[in-house]
Design a protein around this motif. Structure first.
Motif, PDB file in Angstrom:
ATOM      1  N   LEU A 298       0.830  -1.203   0.000  1.00 37.56           N
ATOM      2  CA  LEU A 298       0.000   0.000   0.000  1.00 37.56           C
ATOM      3  C   LEU A 298       0.868   1.258   0.000  1.00 37.56           C
ATOM      4  O   LEU A 298       0.565   2.227  -0.691  1.00 37.56           O
ATOM      5  N   LEU A 299       1.959   1.249   0.757  1.00 37.12           N
ATOM      6  CA  LEU A 299       2.869   2.398   0.747  1.00 37.12           C
ATOM      7  C   LEU A 299       3.435   2.623  -0.649  1.00 37.12           C
ATOM      8  O   LEU A 299       3.516   3.754  -1.130  1.00 37.12           O
ATOM      9  N   GLY A 300       3.824   1.537  -1.304  1.00 38.33           N
ATOM     10  CA  GLY A 300       4.330   1.656  -2.663  1.00 38.33           C
ATOM     11  C   GLY A 300       3.295   2.227  -3.604  1.00 38.33           C
ATOM     12  O   GLY A 300       3.608   3.053  -4.470  1.00 38.33           O
ATOM     13  N   ALA A 301       2.041   1.816  -3.452  1.00 39.55           N
ATOM     14  CA  ALA A 301       0.967   2.320  -4.307  1.00 39.55           C
ATOM     15  C   ALA A 301       0.777   3.814  -4.124  1.00 39.55           C
ATOM     16  O   ALA A 301       0.552   4.552  -5.099  1.00 39.55           O
ATOM     17  N   LEU A 302       0.849   4.279  -2.875  1.00 36.84           N
ATOM     18  CA  LEU A 302       0.709   5.710  -2.616  1.00 36.84           C
ATOM     19  C   LEU A 302       1.822   6.506  -3.295  1.00 36.84           C
ATOM     20  O   LEU A 302       1.577   7.563  -3.885  1.00 36.84           O
ATOM     21  N   VAL A 303       3.038   5.980  -3.264  1.00 36.50           N
ATOM     22  CA  VAL A 303       4.169   6.657  -3.893  1.00 36.50           C
ATOM     23  C   VAL A 303       4.045   6.615  -5.418  1.00 36.50           C
ATOM     24  O   VAL A 303       4.307   7.618  -6.099  1.00 36.50           O
ATOM     25  N   VAL A 304       3.655   5.476  -5.955  1.00 35.11           N
ATOM     26  CA  VAL A 304       3.490   5.346  -7.406  1.00 35.11           C
ATOM     27  C   VAL A 304       2.468   6.357  -7.930  1.00 35.11           C
ATOM     28  O   VAL A 304       2.699   7.050  -8.927  1.00 35.11           O
ATOM     29  N   GLY A 305       1.333   6.448  -7.263  1.00 34.48           N
ATOM     30  CA  GLY A 305       0.304   7.389  -7.694  1.00 34.48           C
ATOM     31  C   GLY A 305       0.767   8.825  -7.598  1.00 34.48           C
ATOM     32  O   GLY A 305       0.537   9.637  -8.506  1.00 34.48           O
ATOM     33  N   LEU A 306       1.428   9.168  -6.499  1.00 36.49           N
ATOM     34  CA  LEU A 306       1.912  10.532  -6.309  1.00 36.49           C
ATOM     35  C   LEU A 306       2.951  10.895  -7.361  1.00 36.49           C
ATOM     36  O   LEU A 306       2.911  12.000  -7.938  1.00 36.49           O
ATOM     37  N   ALA A 307       3.869   9.990  -7.634  1.00 39.39           N
ATOM     38  CA  ALA A 307       4.894  10.245  -8.647  1.00 39.39           C
ATOM     39  C   ALA A 307       4.264  10.497 -10.004  1.00 39.39           C
ATOM     40  O   ALA A 307       4.665  11.412 -10.742  1.00 39.39           O
ATOM     41  N   ALA A 308       3.259   9.690 -10.349  1.00 31.69           N
ATOM     42  CA  ALA A 308       2.598   9.866 -11.642  1.00 31.69           C
ATOM     43  C   ALA A 308       1.855  11.188 -11.716  1.00 31.69           C
ATOM     44  O   ALA A 308       1.909  11.890 -12.730  1.00 31.69           O
ATOM     45  N   GLY A 309       1.144  11.549 -10.645  1.00 34.21           N
ATOM     46  CA  GLY A 309       0.413  12.810 -10.652  1.00 34.21           C
ATOM     47  C   GLY A 309       1.318  14.001 -10.849  1.00 34.21           C
ATOM     48  O   GLY A 309       1.001  14.932 -11.601  1.00 34.21           O
ATOM     49  N   VAL A 310       2.478  13.986 -10.183  1.00 33.47           N
ATOM     50  CA  VAL A 310       3.411  15.110 -10.284  1.00 33.47           C
ATOM     51  C   VAL A 310       4.099  15.131 -11.651  1.00 33.47           C
ATOM     52  O   VAL A 310       4.113  16.158 -12.351  1.00 33.47           O
ATOM     53  N   VAL A 311       4.675  14.006 -12.056  1.00 33.61           N
ATOM     54  CA  VAL A 311       5.448  13.978 -13.307  1.00 33.61           C
ATOM     55  C   VAL A 311       4.552  14.189 -14.521  1.00 33.61           C
ATOM     56  O   VAL A 311       4.891  14.948 -15.438  1.00 33.61           O
ATOM     57  N   CYS A 312       3.393  13.534 -14.549  1.00 28.84           N
ATOM     58  CA  CYS A 312       2.510  13.653 -15.713  1.00 28.84           C
ATOM     59  C   CYS A 312       1.955  15.070 -15.860  1.00 28.84           C
ATOM     60  O   CYS A 312       1.696  15.533 -16.970  1.00 28.84           O
ATOM     61  N   SER A 313       1.793  15.774 -14.746  1.00 29.98           N
ATOM     62  CA  SER A 313       1.295  17.146 -14.824  1.00 29.98           C
ATOM     63  C   SER A 313       2.286  18.048 -15.550  1.00 29.98           C
ATOM     64  O   SER A 313       1.889  19.035 -16.183  1.00 29.98           O
ATOM     65  N   TYR A 314       3.551  17.729 -15.465  1.00 29.22           N
ATOM     66  CA  TYR A 314       4.559  18.456 -16.235  1.00 29.22           C
ATOM     67  C   TYR A 314       4.681  17.893 -17.652  1.00 29.22           C
ATOM     68  O   TYR A 314       4.915  18.635 -18.619  1.00 29.22           O
ATOM     69  N   ALA A 315       4.540  16.581 -17.788  1.00 31.17           N
ATOM     70  CA  ALA A 315       4.755  15.928 -19.083  1.00 31.17           C
ATOM     71  C   ALA A 315       3.759  16.376 -20.147  1.00 31.17           C
ATOM     72  O   ALA A 315       4.079  16.394 -21.336  1.00 31.17           O
ATOM     73  N   VAL A 316       2.534  16.736 -19.751  1.00 32.01           N
ATOM     74  CA  VAL A 316       1.534  17.120 -20.743  1.00 32.01           C
ATOM     75  C   VAL A 316       1.910  18.410 -21.469  1.00 32.01           C
ATOM     76  O   VAL A 316       1.369  18.714 -22.537  1.00 32.01           O
ATOM     77  N   SER A 317       2.835  19.187 -20.902  1.00 28.47           N
ATOM     78  CA  SER A 317       3.250  20.429 -21.557  1.00 28.47           C
ATOM     79  C   SER A 317       4.419  20.225 -22.509  1.00 28.47           C
ATOM     80  O   SER A 317       4.803  21.155 -23.228  1.00 28.47           O
ATOM     81  N   TRP A 318       4.987  19.024 -22.524  1.00 24.82           N
ATOM     82  CA  TRP A 318       6.130  18.765 -23.402  1.00 24.82           C
ATOM     83  C   TRP A 318       5.774  18.954 -24.869  1.00 24.82           C
ATOM     84  O   TRP A 318       6.620  19.311 -25.681  1.00 24.82           O
ATOM     85  N   LYS A 319       4.493  18.697 -25.209  1.00 24.26           N
ATOM     86  CA  LYS A 319       4.101  18.775 -26.618  1.00 24.26           C
ATOM     87  C   LYS A 319       4.287  20.176 -27.190  1.00 24.26           C
ATOM     88  O   LYS A 319       4.518  20.325 -28.397  1.00 24.26           O
ATOM     89  N   PHE A 320       4.187  21.188 -26.351  1.00 24.07           N
ATOM     90  CA  PHE A 320       4.353  22.553 -26.845  1.00 24.07           C
ATOM     91  C   PHE A 320       5.825  22.880 -27.106  1.00 24.07           C
ATOM     92  O   PHE A 320       6.147  23.629 -28.012  1.00 24.07           O
ATOM     93  N   ARG A 321       6.700  22.293 -26.317  1.00 23.28           N
ATOM     94  CA  ARG A 321       8.130  22.536 -26.524  1.00 23.28           C
ATOM     95  C   ARG A 321       8.697  21.651 -27.638  1.00 23.28           C
ATOM     96  O   ARG A 321       9.588  22.079 -28.378  1.00 23.28           O
ATOM     97  N   LEU A 322       8.185  20.424 -27.747  1.00 17.95           N
ATOM     98  CA  LEU A 322       8.702  19.489 -28.745  1.00 17.95           C
ATOM     99  C   LEU A 322       7.891  19.500 -30.039  1.00 17.95           C
ATOM    100  O   LEU A 322       8.214  18.781 -30.980  1.00 17.95           O
ATOM    101  N   ASN A 323       6.788  20.252 -30.046  1.00 21.23           N
ATOM    102  CA  ASN A 323       5.997  20.490 -31.257  1.00 21.23           C
ATOM    103  C   ASN A 323       5.329  19.235 -31.819  1.00 21.23           C
ATOM    104  O   ASN A 323       5.297  19.014 -33.031  1.00 21.23           O
TER     105      ASN A 323
END
Length: 447
Positions: A298-323
């Motif tokens: 369960l601890l691992g699941a909490l970390v996995v979800g948190l990591a995805a929420g943080v990283v993916c929130s930045y990743a969605v903007s990559w399309k504007f820089r990479l066109n």
């Protein structure tokens, strides 16, 4: 005591001798839950596009149900799960057309026909996921050809590698994927990126706002996806067991921390936690926990979800820089989230869940992480390369990109001769005398 992941996989490979009614009842419910995810995805995607392409977005998901079902029953299931015929790369056609699979055929402790249907629902939503990357600009006719070809050439082989009897990833490499990080999330994300490059950006990309037209629809779709995801992940235990319960709780936990992580980034970066961010963050957490829900605590699941929420929130903007124009962030959420969840198994896997394998943080060394990395790289490259080839072939032969006029007017009117909202018909550019405008609308306009 709950069955461990290796025991579940071993059972599914060797088959069982008796149908367990409890396991069967649970898998029947889980199958229905996963199928519901595709209409949920249709609403999620439909709310994110502009009013002129809502119905087209819904149709791309719904038609995937029919197309993938036909392909899966005709030969897809057999090629994925019907034994291994060539070095762990593909199965055979012994069960093509579901030959020999009657109501008494058993797979583990459930009817084989039910297991095949459960796996079918995975194939359906994986194909539908790709549509979000090319929203607003793909020809519907080309999509009807793309989906079955892609399912056979990309989804089926990768599924055999990961879950099929003799598949090289599960049997030879030894990488872990409980519920579909590799065949579902990474293949859809990498394939979405390939089609983005084939079709090119939408008209007005990086110039027009292109905001979601209906955020309540987006949240409803996300809620249905979350609901169905319990069947997706906990159902992958293939029985009503302690492992299913653990996967169920891990799924809930990761969805919550994914949501919170995304909102934290929005608040810190933009000063506003948004509704779209909450929905997207929950989905990102659910994507990442998909491969790891049956392998981490369960601890691992909490970390996995948190990591995805943080990283993916930045990743969605990559399309504007990479066109590259990933319309609805399939790459930023599903590819990136799938990679995060699959790799973190190598860090957070626990023996109590896997029955043997432990991650780096639990004394398992670097080997598990290395195996996960190899699987991620190979699957992503394979899906991207084959999808790019399919896309380019369709573009050259029948045209995959909608015309500029169709895209400007909207695919709902130009392709389906319908509109989601009556008040928006004339605003999409259809002339009063056009056949796309109903007689009632003509009278109203003339009045």
């Amino acid at each position: 005591m709950a069955a461990t992941l290796p025991e579940v996989l071993a059972t599914t490979r060797t088959g069982g001798t008796r149908i367990d009614t409890g396991d069967t009842a649970w898998l029947l419910a889980a199958t229905a839950l996963v199928l519901l995810m595709t209409p949920g995805l249709a609403l999620f995607y439909g709310g994110m596009v502009r009013t002129k392409s809502v119905l087209n977005m819904l149709m791309m998901s719904f038609v995937s149900i029919a197309l993938v079902t036909v392909v899966w029953l005709a030969g897809g299931y057999s090629l994925a799960f019907g034994g291994d015929t060539f070095a762990g790369l593909i199965g055979g056609l012994r069960q093509a057309g579901m030959a020999g699979l009657g109501p008494d055929s058993v797979h583990g402790t459930v009817p084989t026909l039910l297991f095949a249907t459960f796996q079918l629902t995975f194939a359906i939503i994986t194909a539908a996921l790709i549509s979000g990357a090319i929203a607003d600009r793909a020809r519907f006719g080309a999509w009807l050809v793309f989906v079955p070809v892609w399912a056979l050439l990309v989804y089926v082989p990768v599924t055999h590698w990961v879950w099929g009897p003799g598949g090289w990833i599960v049997d030879r490499l030894g990488a872990l994927d409980f519920a579909g990080g590799l065949p579902v999330e990474i293949t859809s994300g990498a394939s979405g990126l390939a089609l983005c490059l084939v079709l090119g950006p939408r008209l007005g990309f990086k110039k027009d706002a292109m905001r979601p037209h209906n955020l309540p629809m987006v949240v409803l779709g996300a809620g249905l996806l979350w609901f169905g995801w319990f069947g997706f992940n906990a159902g992958s235990a293939l029985g009503a067991s302690g492992l299913a319960a653990a996967a169920f709780l891990n799924t809930l936990a990761a969805g919550c921390t994914g949501l919170l992580g995304w909102l934290f980034v929005e608040q810190r970066r933009d000063g506003h936690p948004t509704t779209l961010g909450a929905a997207s963050g929950a989905v990102a957490g659910l994507v990442a926990i998909t491969p790891s829900c049956g392998t981490v605590s369960l601890l691992g699941a909490l970390v996995v979800g948190l990591a995805a929420g943080v990283v993916c929130s930045y990743a969605v903007s990559w399309k504007f820089r990479l066109n590259y124009d990933d319309s609805l962030d399939v790459v930023g959420v599903h590819l990136v989230g799938g990679v995060i969840g699959t790799l973190l198994i190598g860090l957070f896997a626990v023996k109590a869940m896997t029955g043997g394998t432990e991650g780096l943080l639990y004394g398992g060394g670097l080997a598990p992480l290395g195996k996960q990395l190899v699987a991620v790289v190979v699957v992503a490259l394979y899906a991207f390369t084959v999808t790019y080839g399919i896309g380019r072939l369709l573009e050259r032969t029948m045209g995959f990109r909608a015309s500029e006029e169709q895209e400007h007017t909207g695919l709902d009117l130009t392709v389906h001769a319908e509109t989601a909202y009556d008040h928006g018909v004339l605003g999409h550019g259809a002339p009063v005398g056009s056949s796309l405008v109903s007689p009632a609308q003509k009278v109203k306009t003339q009045a």
